[in-house]
Design an enzyme around this catalytic site. Structure first.
Site, PDB file in Angstrom:
ATOM      1  N   LYS A 155     -14.424  -7.770  -7.841  1.00 48.63           N
ATOM      2  CA  LYS A 155     -14.671  -7.334  -6.464  1.00 48.63           C
ATOM      3  C   LYS A 155     -15.961  -6.532  -6.370  1.00 48.63           C
ATOM      4  CE  LYS A 155      -9.729  -7.590  -5.700  1.00 48.63           C
ATOM      5  NZ  LYS A 155      -8.426  -6.911  -5.794  1.00 48.63           N
TER       6      LYS A 155
ATOM      7  N   ASP B 101      -8.214  -4.491   3.002  1.00 41.95           N
ATOM      8  CA  ASP B 101      -7.364  -5.382   2.212  1.00 41.95           C
ATOM      9  C   ASP B 101      -6.069  -5.704   2.946  1.00 41.95           C
ATOM     10  OD1 ASP B 101      -7.046  -6.937  -0.079  1.00 41.95           O
ATOM     11  OD2 ASP B 101      -5.942  -5.389  -1.145  1.00 41.95           O
TER      12      ASP B 101
ATOM     13  N   GLN C  66      -5.969  -0.948  -5.792  1.00 37.75           N
ATOM     14  CA  GLN C  66      -5.598  -2.105  -6.596  1.00 37.75           C
ATOM     15  C   GLN C  66      -4.101  -2.107  -6.899  1.00 37.75           C
ATOM     16  OE1 GLN C  66      -7.544  -4.753  -7.521  1.00 37.75           O
ATOM     17  NE2 GLN C  66      -5.670  -5.651  -8.320  1.00 37.75           N
TER      18      GLN C  66
END
Length: 305
Positions: free
Chosen positions: A56, A123, A100
């Site tokens: 990423k 996200d 994450q």
């Protein structure tokens, strides 16, 4: 009956998306002097998570953004992680925040996800964002489901009126992709590993989404001819949640594993961070973007709150 299956090339589409994002990022920097930042938060030392965070970060660099990497130790508490997220929420240089998944088991992951400010939830992991997306209101969708939808639409595959079966019910994949398909007028059935009569349910699907997290759990003979087959899984040996190799020759369209859904997840995350940067840095002004040598006015981006 013979078919000419369409390979849904997420890798190629993700490259196209990145090329367009380079122009948008350059436009942001030119007009504001600010380089957009995506903050990634990794707790612990899970090797796979470390690889994903690195990927990423590399994608940020490719489009001209910065990646702020916050790596916290395994023993980090829920309170300490919440404090770190609060700091990022209050940092005006940060346009998006990625926590994450998964975090260590002793941390309340849902509480930490929901601490991310809605405007920085690029996200699509907060309950608030999920609710707005489910109600078809402006919000950043969960990156993998949103990437799946972009892939389907890019290839002009039929969704409206079709029966979609989603096998998997996770809050960041199965549930949101089901809502996204429903918002596009599909008739949606959500299943999981404990669903009774699962093979027969899958056989009725025009669109099958494998999101159960088990290697080749969904068998090829469960899937009817000419179905759209989306495999969101990835496991050791380069296999997904569906027996793609045994069904791809009779599908209308299918995602390869790897190279299908995976690249679209990262491309969508980066794209949503660019959108967040445009919202936060431009506020209510109209954007100017150099596209193919010309200057095109883009409409104001709708508020997320």
């Amino acid at each position: 009956m013979s078919y000419t299956p369409v390979l849904l090339d997420g890798k190629a589409l993700s490259k196209e998306i990145e090329e367009s994002l380079k122009k948008r990022v350059a436009n942001i920097i030119r007009q504001t002097g600010v380089v957009p930042v995506l903050a990634t938060v990794l707790v612990g030392n899970d090797p796979s998570s470390e690889v994903y965070v690195k990927m990423k970060g590399n994608a940020c660099e490719r489009v001209g953004m910065k990646s702020l990497k916050l790596h916290l130790p395994e023993e980090t508490t829920t309170g300490q992680l919440l404090a770190a997220i609060d700091k990022l929420n209050n940092d005006d240089s940060v346009c998006g925040i990625l926590l994450q998944h998964p975090v260590p088991a002793h941390i309340n992951e849902r509480e930490c996800f929901d601490r991310i400010a809605a405007e920085k939830d690029v996200d699509g992991v907060t309950c608030h964002g999920f609710g707005r997306m489910a109600m078809n209101e402006p919000a950043f969708g969960s990156a993998t489901p949103a990437g799946i939808m972009k892939l389907i639409k890019h290839y002009n595959l039929p969704i409206e009126g079709k029966h979609a079966v989603v096998v998997g019910r996770s809050p960041i994949l199965g549930k949101p992709v089901a809502m996204m398909l429903l918002n596009e007028n599909a008739t949606v059935t959500i299943c999981h590993s404990k669903t009774e009569g699962l093979p027969e349910i899958v056989k009725g699907a025009d669109i099958v989404v494998g999101a159960v997290g088990k290697p080749e759990f969904i068998k090829a003979d469960w899937i009817k001819d000419n179905a759209i087959v989306i495999d969101a899984g990835y496991h050791a040996g380069g296999i997904g949640d569906i027996e793609i190799s045994k069904v791809k020759d009779r599908a209308m369209a299918y995602t390869p594993v790897p190279g299908g859904v995976g690249p679209m997840t990262i491309a969508t995350l980066i794209m949503q961070n660019v959108e967040s940067a445009e919202i936060q840095l431009f506020k209510n002004i109209k954007l100017q973007s150099d596209i193919e040598g010309g200057v095109v006015e883009l409409a104001e981006t709708p508020a997320l709150l």
